[in-house]
Structure formats: structure tokens, C-alpha cells
Write an enzyme that holds these catalytic residues in place. Sequence first.
Site, mmCIF file in Angstrom:
data_model
loop_
_atom_site.group_PDB
_atom_site.id
_atom_site.type_symbol
_atom_site.label_atom_id
_atom_site.label_comp_id
_atom_site.label_asym_id
_atom_site.label_seq_id
_atom_site.Cartn_x
_atom_site.Cartn_y
_atom_site.Cartn_z
ATOM 1 N N SER A 35 -7.691 1.600 -1.912
ATOM 2 C CA SER A 35 -6.112 1.136 -2.328
ATOM 3 C C SER A 35 -6.863 -0.494 -3.118
ATOM 4 O O SER A 35 -7.423 -1.080 -2.660
ATOM 5 C CB SER A 35 -5.902 0.933 -1.474
ATOM 6 O OG SER A 35 -4.370 -0.108 -0.741
ATOM 7 N N GLU A 60 -13.586 -13.292 -5.587
ATOM 8 C CA GLU A 60 -11.759 -13.043 -6.261
ATOM 9 C C GLU A 60 -11.287 -13.357 -4.948
ATOM 10 O O GLU A 60 -10.106 -13.541 -5.548
ATOM 11 C CB GLU A 60 -12.376 -11.135 -5.465
ATOM 12 C CG GLU A 60 -13.929 -10.182 -6.912
ATOM 13 C CD GLU A 60 -14.591 -9.921 -5.597
ATOM 14 O OE1 GLU A 60 -15.323 -10.866 -5.317
ATOM 15 O OE2 GLU A 60 -14.296 -8.823 -4.675
ATOM 16 N N GLU A 94 -15.567 -11.660 3.228
ATOM 17 C CA GLU A 94 -15.311 -10.907 2.908
ATOM 18 C C GLU A 94 -14.469 -12.078 2.296
ATOM 19 O O GLU A 94 -13.808 -12.408 1.083
ATOM 20 C CB GLU A 94 -13.477 -10.074 3.507
ATOM 21 C CG GLU A 94 -12.372 -10.191 2.781
ATOM 22 C CD GLU A 94 -11.682 -8.895 3.532
ATOM 23 O OE1 GLU A 94 -10.472 -7.955 3.159
ATOM 24 O OE2 GLU A 94 -11.218 -9.925 4.269
ATOM 25 N N GLU A 149 1.278 -1.446 0.573
ATOM 26 C CA GLU A 149 0.470 0.033 0.523
ATOM 27 C C GLU A 149 0.871 0.856 0.208
ATOM 28 O O GLU A 149 0.130 3.116 -0.750
ATOM 29 C CB GLU A 149 -0.942 0.158 1.511
ATOM 30 C CG GLU A 149 -2.093 1.191 1.293
ATOM 31 C CD GLU A 149 -3.172 0.028 1.968
ATOM 32 O OE1 GLU A 149 -3.554 -0.657 1.879
ATOM 33 O OE2 GLU A 149 -3.209 1.065 2.865
ATOM 34 N N CYS A 201 -10.544 -1.770 15.388
ATOM 35 C CA CYS A 201 -10.740 -3.615 15.514
ATOM 36 C C CYS A 201 -10.879 -3.727 16.369
ATOM 37 O O CYS A 201 -11.612 -4.713 16.718
ATOM 38 C CB CYS A 201 -9.695 -4.328 14.256
ATOM 39 S SG CYS A 201 -9.494 -3.912 12.581
ATOM 40 N N CYS A 238 -8.359 -2.512 4.265
ATOM 41 C CA CYS A 238 -8.582 -3.461 5.065
ATOM 42 C C CYS A 238 -9.807 -3.704 5.743
ATOM 43 O O CYS A 238 -10.111 -5.023 6.159
ATOM 44 C CB CYS A 238 -7.025 -2.732 6.004
ATOM 45 S SG CYS A 238 -5.512 -2.795 5.862
ATOM 46 N N LYS A 282 -15.457 -10.017 8.229
ATOM 47 C CA LYS A 282 -14.228 -10.133 7.535
ATOM 48 C C LYS A 282 -14.891 -12.289 6.652
ATOM 49 O O LYS A 282 -13.827 -12.819 6.159
ATOM 50 C CB LYS A 282 -13.051 -10.975 8.874
ATOM 51 C CG LYS A 282 -11.992 -9.574 8.894
ATOM 52 C CD LYS A 282 -11.342 -9.435 7.694
ATOM 53 C CE LYS A 282 -10.173 -8.175 8.117
ATOM 54 N NZ LYS A 282 -9.871 -7.950 6.729
ATOM 55 N N GLU A 296 2.255 1.555 -3.773
ATOM 56 C CA GLU A 296 0.657 2.464 -4.142
ATOM 57 C C GLU A 296 1.006 3.486 -4.379
ATOM 58 O O GLU A 296 0.315 4.338 -5.550
ATOM 59 C CB GLU A 296 -0.318 1.507 -4.402
ATOM 60 C CG GLU A 296 -1.537 1.588 -4.449
ATOM 61 C CD GLU A 296 -2.709 1.031 -4.651
ATOM 62 O OE1 GLU A 296 -2.385 0.613 -3.140
ATOM 63 O OE2 GLU A 296 -4.003 0.843 -4.712
#
Lengths: 590, 179
Positions: free
Chosen positions: A324, A371, A366, A278, A520, A304, A363, A281
Site C-alpha cells: 500500500s 521521503e 522510518e 488504504e 505492535c 504500517c 519507527k 486504495e
Amino acid sequence: MINITIDGKPYSVEEETSVLEACKDAGIKIPTLCYLEKVQAIGACRVCLVEIEGVHDLVASCVMPVSEEMKIHTNNRRVREARKVVVELLLSEHDGDCQICDRNEDCELQSIAHDLGIRELRYQGAKAPRRYDESTAGLVRNSTKCISCRRCVTVCTEMQSVSALFPQSRGFKTIIGPAFGKELNTVTCVQCGQCAAVCPVGAISERDQTAEVWAALDDPNKTVVVQTAPAIRAALGECFGMEPGTLVTGKMTTALRRMEFDAVFDTNFSADLTIMEEGTELLTRLKKALVDGEQVALPIFTSCSPGWIQFVEYYYPDMLDNLSTCKSPQQMMGAMVKTYYAQKLGKKPEDMFMVSVMPCTAKKFEAARAEMNSSGVQDVDVVLTTRELGKMISEAGIDFQALEDSEMDAPLGLGSGAADIFANTGGVMEAALRTAYEIITGREIPFDNLHVTPVVGMEGIKEAEITIEGTLPEWSFLEGVTAKVAVAHTLGNARALVEKIRAGEAVYHFVEVMTCPGGCIGGGGQPRITTDKIRKARMKAIYAEDEGKALRKSHANPQIIKAYEDFLGEPLSHRSHELLHTKYFEKERV
Amino acid sequence: MIDDAISISCTCEETYDSNTQFIKLDEILAEYKYKDGGLIPVLQIAQGLFGYLPDEVLRHIAKNMDKPYSEVAGVVSFYSFFSTQPRGKYVIKVCLGTACYVRGGKQVLDAIKKELAVDVGETTTDKLFSLEVARCFGACGLAPAIMINDDVHQRVKPTRIKQILSSYYKFEEEGLDHA
């Protein structure tokens, strides 16, 4: 100050204090169900009744402000009996199969019934109609447990600005949920699980996937690898009666070994990897903008937090390019375990079983995204919340508090202190700045003890500016540039920040967003109930974990350096793109 | 405007001429968008326009009033006045307020149910009648009362139901609009 009397004793309290708060300060515990400190006081459940002299009816103390000379009675027969009846009526509708309920011994209704001395069910009413919503990967709702307290509605609407949940219908038929009683997957729910985190009973929880993990552990043909997010180590102890903010990294590692995971890895490793990717990037985008004069999407948003990702997909699809492209640390770990680590073992991706322990319900969603299969199979097989891991440890008969400490496994078990602080709001930003500043200038970031103090703490939106001076030759285009960054936690704050950016009222280069309050450490999968006090204790523990390490910068992690040398090449390399980066999709707002 | 909305009676067919109705709805939304408590009058007017509250209309209202769809749905499902199902040409409301109940409203309701073979909240298969229950029209002196669209029928007896309904069938056969 206002002078009041509580149970015959005089007190002096601040104006606008509620009777409930005044009693709490006086050391009197009034039972509550719908009330949640700093989140909701609506007097819906009527459990917090008190008597006030001169007022005909009993009043709900959470919504009653104190007034001069008010005489409050919290503990007379009338009050005790009324509270009891209120709770008995709730129980008459409630599906009380406590022994097999997810919230057994962790249920506010159960403990209030106990505290009020309810020993028989005098009212046998009709039960609420059973609606079981298993439509999402992350969350499960059970209407027969719901007591309509509306805490979930308040966090979903006011804190997260998602408004997936709202009271539907009326009276006995009231159901708390999406529009017209539809299922969660038909609305813009981002599965953050803050509803589950504040639910006082077993009406909303994470999807229980512990059985899938036990099955994998029993399967001799699977190499079962576990990763744990940084936020777990500051909260897991609470499942075993330890004080909030107790660091249990070593005990947790030992417990996972006792459960016979084949390798215990640290999401910190892949958090460090995230910073490398990141950070590069960001610098690449800045170079394109400042040197090549290209149109690039700035600011870059961190990626994230999967609730935040879905939030952008639903509400700000025109800003998908600002996210990102880096996968979250969880997904980077999954991809690395099933390729890099599997190759080291001479195994195929399909022989590996990747378990994540996350403070998060989103999560689970996710990991199930289409993907997320760069290794050729699903990269992360099962995501457990902190709570689920706590239950598995109990199920295994492990005396957690008595465990000795141990270290995580090589090579993916090594993480820096910069990765630890990914758990706190502002932490990803600080970790990124520690690395980016040093790459650009060759020097450490000019903040005391490496902490970027303007982005530390519980404020909803935080900003910082750092003027870059003394750049290394290849980064000279950044000389004198003032880097502007912002940090938001909760989606309500994120929305406010994004609206400001879209209106052109604020300009940033890099923006960190975490879906949950405090980051988190306050995630939807953490031990219940998370108050601000508990959030602060966990955050403090996380910073202590960082400060206790010699390795505090992602780019200095020797296992990261080795992974690039042996496998990935360099940040943003072709292989990095294949394994560590992803795409986002516009989702229709329904 | 709110009073107007309440008195607009249902003239719905199952389909609606969406263009004209949406144009009208947008005018209403422009007027109420920034008013506190504007949602309920907008829903009332929309139901008057469309005959009921189709999902598409509710989403349009939510979007334009910048309110969560779940909240709009919550309000619609809270009030029995609102219907998300197409209703019959004639909406029969049987008052079950105290006075009407005491004077036999329940028996009147049962007779209508039997006569039309529908339950409360349902519409006859020929789409002519919908049956609803109401709480007091403010016509207690006429109890038991029922309303069929805007017509109030007073001192209704179960034995008179057939006769009352037949006048609507008759108008229908003659292709006339009942008042």
C-alpha cells in the site's frame, strides 16, 4: 507420563519435558540466562545447572529431557557453587557499570548475580573488546555488555528470517553481530528491535533520544506535540510495576501533560485516516482489476510496519507495487500535525516539534527516511519507545500509578476502537474490513461484536474469506465476490506467506503483515521481557479498549470526517497523496 | 573430495582469474548445495581455488547455498584455517601442538617472525610468505615441525630457519616452482 524425583519429592511429568520445565512446574526457580521460553533452549550459558544422580557432571537443565526414575537435585552445595562460578566468570568479562547502564534494575545478569548471593568478584579477567555500533537510527549495540547468550541470533534468524546477527570468531574473541564484526547498517537489518527485546543485558537497546525531547520541551519557540501508538497504553504500566495488560490510556495522557507537551494526540486518529486511505486504495485497485480489466498489483500488503517495509525493500523488491502506498499512522500524524494542525495554530511547520511514542525501534528509522518530510521539514522529529517514555516519566518524578485519568486533545486526539486494534496482529485487517464492508454494502460486517474472529489470535498465519452480498449500486461489481485476506506476524511467517503467494499456491486480495510477534503489542520497543503470556494480556487489553468505545469504526470518526471536509478533500485526493502516501525503494541485499 | 580440498595448496596471487575459478566454484556448489554440512568443504575448496576467501566469493557461496552471509562469515572467522586476506605464495605453518611446543616450537616461531619481520596472520611485503600457527600436524615424532605449503620440515631449530627459507628464495630467483 514420566516419573521423576526433584529434591527428594516424586513428580509425574509429560514425556519430552525438559528438566528446567519440570522444575518450573514443581515451583522451583532455576536461574537462566540464554534460555527463553518458546524461543531458545541451547544450554549455552550454563547457569541452569542441576545435578542428576548417576550422571558424572552437572547438566544444563534447559536442554536435558526428563527420563524415567531420574533423580534431580536443584539445590545442593555443588549445584549452588557451580552456578555461582558460572555467573562470576560471566561477570569477570562484563563491563559492570550497572548504575549508569540502560538496563539498571531491568537486567537479568544483575538480578541473577543478586539472587545467587554473589557479593564479591573473585575473578578479575580481561574485558571483552569494546565495540560500539551506532550505525543505525533505531538500535545501539555495546559489545562490552554482551554475554554471548545468542537470544538475539535466534530471534533474528529463526523468528525474523533476517539473519543479520551471528556469532563471529571464536573463544574469548567471539562477538555476536553482523558478518566479520561489521556494523548493522551494512547488512539487511530491518531494525525491528526484537534482538533488543530479548537481550538479557545492556548489549542491544534502542538509540536513547530522551535528551532531544527534553531539549525541545525546554525550547520556548517550539510547539511540542506528542502522539502515542495504541500499543503503548496496554504496556506502559509495566514500566511502573503494573500488571501486563493494564490499560493506562488516561494516566499516560496526564503524565504527558505534566511533562508539558503542548498537545497530546492519538496515533489512533491517523490509524483511522490510514483505514480511509488504504481501504479506498484497495477498493480502487479491485475496481481496476474487476471492472476495467487493468493489470494491478494484488494482493495489497499493509504498510504500517516499517520493519516489514524494509524487509520487502531488501528481499522482495519485485513486490514493492503490492505494498500500500499509505504512510504508516505515525507518519500520517506527523504530516497532519505540521500542516493541518499547524495552520489551525497559525504556526509554520518548522515551529512544530513532533514526538512519537511507539512500541517500536524501526519507527526511529522510518521517521528519519528522506521521503518523510511532506510538510517541508522532517514530519516526525523524534520517536521514543515505550521504554524511553517510561524512563522520562520516572525522570520527571511523576508517580505514575497515582495519576488521575485525562482525555487527549482535540482534534487529533480522537480515535476509534478500530484504530486501537492496530496494535494486535489481525487488527489492521479487522479495522479495514469493518470500514470496507460497510462502504460496499451499507451494513455492518457480519461478525459477532464486529470482531473478524478468523484473524484474531497468536497463530502465525491466519486467513479469512468474506463473500460480499447485497452491495450498494456503485459497488455492484463486487456482488458475490469472495474477498480473501491473510494476516501474518513475524517476518519469518511473512516470508512463508509471500513465498506461497509468489508460487501461486495462495491468492489473496489483502494481506496484513506486522513485523513483531503478536503485532505492535510485542514490538521491539516494549517493556522487557515480552513472553507469550504478556502478549496475550496486552492483546486482551487492546480488544477491551476497542469494545469499551461507542466509536468503533474508522469512517465514523467525526474528526476524520471533519479533516476530509476542511482540509484533505477525499481519500486519495491530491493533497492526501502529497501528505499521506509514499514511495518505496529497492535496496541491495548485502 | 574433502581430502582433495585440504591437500590443494595455495597458489594465489593477489588477483585471481575470476572467470575460470567461479566456473569451477559453481560446479562445486552444485555438488554440495543440498548436502548437510556442505558449507565447510565448499569453503575449503574455494580457498584452494582462490588462495584465500575474498568477500565476493563468500557472498557468492552464501547466496548459492541459501545461507545467511552472517553465518558463512561466522564459520570462516571461527576456523583459523580460513583466510579472508590474500596470502603469500608460501604459507608457513608452525606447529604449536603439545609435542612441538615442548620441543621448542615457540622459539622456532619467534625466529621466523624475526627473520621475515611479520607477525602471525601476516604476509611479507614481497607476498612470498604468510605466517600461520597450527595445532598438530600429526607429526609429533618429528617435533618441532613446520610446514611450508605441502613440505614438512622436521626437527627444526631456530638457527636453521635462515637456511630453510633461503631455499625458497633461491627457487624464486631461478623462476622455479618449489615442490
